[in-house]
Design a protein around this motif. Structure first.
Motif, short mmCIF file in Angstrom:
data_model
loop_
_atom_site.label_atom_id
_atom_site.label_comp_id
_atom_site.label_asym_id
_atom_site.label_seq_id
_atom_site.Cartn_x
_atom_site.Cartn_y
_atom_site.Cartn_z
N ARG A 81 56.16 36.95 43.72
CA ARG A 81 55.46 38.22 43.96
C ARG A 81 56.29 39.13 44.86
O ARG A 81 56.44 40.32 44.60
CB ARG A 81 54.11 37.94 44.60
N TRP A 82 56.83 38.57 45.95
CA TRP A 82 57.68 39.36 46.84
C TRP A 82 58.88 39.89 46.08
O TRP A 82 59.24 41.06 46.20
CB TRP A 82 58.15 38.47 48.00
N ARG A 83 59.50 39.04 45.30
CA ARG A 83 60.67 39.45 44.52
C ARG A 83 60.31 40.55 43.52
O ARG A 83 61.04 41.52 43.35
CB ARG A 83 61.23 38.23 43.77
N GLU A 129 60.88 46.01 41.76
CA GLU A 129 60.24 47.19 41.15
C GLU A 129 60.37 48.40 42.06
O GLU A 129 60.61 49.52 41.59
CB GLU A 129 58.77 46.91 40.86
N GLU A 130 60.21 48.19 43.35
CA GLU A 130 60.36 49.30 44.29
C GLU A 130 61.80 49.82 44.27
O GLU A 130 62.03 51.03 44.33
CB GLU A 130 59.98 48.85 45.70
N MET A 131 62.76 48.92 44.19
CA MET A 131 64.16 49.33 44.08
C MET A 131 64.36 50.21 42.85
O MET A 131 65.02 51.26 42.90
CB MET A 131 65.07 48.10 44.00
N ARG A 132 63.80 49.78 41.73
CA ARG A 132 63.95 50.53 40.49
C ARG A 132 63.30 51.90 40.59
O ARG A 132 63.89 52.92 40.20
CB ARG A 132 63.33 49.74 39.34
N GLY A 171 60.84 41.12 55.97
CA GLY A 171 59.63 41.90 56.17
C GLY A 171 58.97 42.32 54.87
O GLY A 171 59.06 41.62 53.85
N ASP A 172 58.32 43.46 54.90
CA ASP A 172 57.61 43.98 53.74
C ASP A 172 58.62 44.37 52.66
O ASP A 172 59.59 45.07 52.93
CB ASP A 172 56.80 45.21 54.15
N PRO A 173 58.42 43.93 51.40
CA PRO A 173 59.41 44.22 50.35
C PRO A 173 59.55 45.70 50.04
O PRO A 173 60.64 46.17 49.70
CB PRO A 173 58.87 43.44 49.14
N VAL A 174 58.45 46.45 50.13
CA VAL A 174 58.51 47.90 49.87
C VAL A 174 59.35 48.59 50.93
O VAL A 174 60.22 49.43 50.63
CB VAL A 174 57.09 48.49 49.80
N THR A 175 59.10 48.25 52.19
CA THR A 175 59.85 48.86 53.30
C THR A 175 61.32 48.49 53.23
O THR A 175 62.20 49.35 53.43
CB THR A 175 59.26 48.40 54.65
N TYR A 176 61.59 47.23 52.92
CA TYR A 176 62.99 46.80 52.86
C TYR A 176 63.73 47.47 51.70
O TYR A 176 64.88 47.88 51.83
CB TYR A 176 63.08 45.29 52.74
N ALA A 177 63.06 47.61 50.57
CA ALA A 177 63.68 48.30 49.43
C ALA A 177 63.99 49.75 49.76
O ALA A 177 65.03 50.29 49.38
CB ALA A 177 62.75 48.22 48.21
N ARG A 213 51.87 50.97 42.75
CA ARG A 213 52.75 50.39 43.76
C ARG A 213 51.94 49.89 44.95
O ARG A 213 52.25 48.84 45.52
CB ARG A 213 53.77 51.42 44.20
N ARG A 214 50.91 50.63 45.33
CA ARG A 214 50.09 50.20 46.46
C ARG A 214 49.29 48.95 46.10
O ARG A 214 49.06 48.09 46.95
CB ARG A 214 49.12 51.31 46.88
N MET A 215 48.85 48.84 44.85
CA MET A 215 48.04 47.69 44.45
C MET A 215 48.81 46.39 44.53
O MET A 215 48.22 45.33 44.73
CB MET A 215 47.49 47.89 43.02
#
Length: 238
Positions: free
Chosen positions: A18-20, A25-28, A60-66, A133-135
């Motif tokens: 899930r983290w991956r 997806e956020e990177m993309r 940390g958070d995957p969205v923030t790190y991306a 993305r938030r979900m």
């Protein structure tokens, strides 16, 4: 439970995937190329394998790190393929849904409401992307935003459909040409997007084991809905 090769996160193996998934997806969505995504994930995986740290503790958070990784290295090509293809597919699909099945030389009245639905739909699409993305990471907030966006689009589009004042009158063949041009460009963009896969620089392989056939299916997706719609409308008018 310790994961293979020392990856540990919240004691559940599916959390690693899930983290991956959220991270890639956020990177993309932030315009990273397949090469950048592969390099980033290889670095992350190598770190947790060597140290045994969990993904959350280390990154940390995957969205923030991306977001941190893509702030200075966004790919204009990846952004154009990701968002340009979606925009063209929506416009082309919208045109096939609202255009009548008439002779190519017959004039078609295009209302101001129909024209206004295009930018309105694009704004709604942006809201849906953000809510999706938030979900992935904050389900409650994402679902609430999705429902607000969806209900707002439903109410707004109904109001715009009632705005029937004619804006332009154009031959049907011009509108159909524009429609299929949008869908064709969207399909090309989708095909190019699927070719820009995440490649692990250590192995040269893509982490996503999707057969080549399904990449072609994804690439042709912008044509599916409008194609089926036109077919059934053709049957109804025979």
């Amino acid at each position: 439970m310790a994961m293979e090769k020392g990856i540990i996160w919240n004691t559940r193996g599916e959390d690693v995937e899930r983290w991956r998934g959220v991270f890639l997806e956020e990177m993309r969505l932030r315009g990273a190329s397949g090469h950048q995504m592969g390099e980033a994930w290889a670095t992350i995986e190598a770190h947790v394998q060597e140290t045994g740290d969990s993904l959350v503790d280390a990154f940390g958070d995957p969205v923030t790190y991306a977001a941190e990784l893509t702030d200075d290295q966004r790919s204009p090509r990846a952004i154009a393929l990701t968002y340009g293809g979606m925009v063209l597919a929506i416009i082309g699909g919208y045109m096939t849904a609202f255009m009548p099945l008439v002779g190519l030389r017959e004039p078609v009245d295009v209302s101001w409401g129909s024209l206004a639905l295009v930018p309105f739909g694009l704004v709604a699409m942006l809201g849906i992307v953000v809510s999706q993305r938030r979900m992935q990471w904050h389900k409650g907030q994402g679902f609430l935003l999705f429902m607000v966006t969806f209900m707002g689009f439903q109410m707004g589009s109904q109001a715009l459909r009632d705005w029937t004042t004619t804006a332009i009158v154009a031959p049907a063949w011009i509108l159909w040409t524009l429609c299929f041009l949008c869908l064709s460009l969207a399909t090309v963009a989708a095909w190019r997007w699927t070719r820009d896969r995440t490649i692990d620089p250590r192995t040269g392989q893509t982490p996503s084991m999707v057969p080549a056939f399904w990449w072609w299916v994804l690439a042709a997706m912008p044509l599916w809905g409008p194609g089926a719609l036109l077919f059934f409308r053709w049957l109804a008018h025979r």
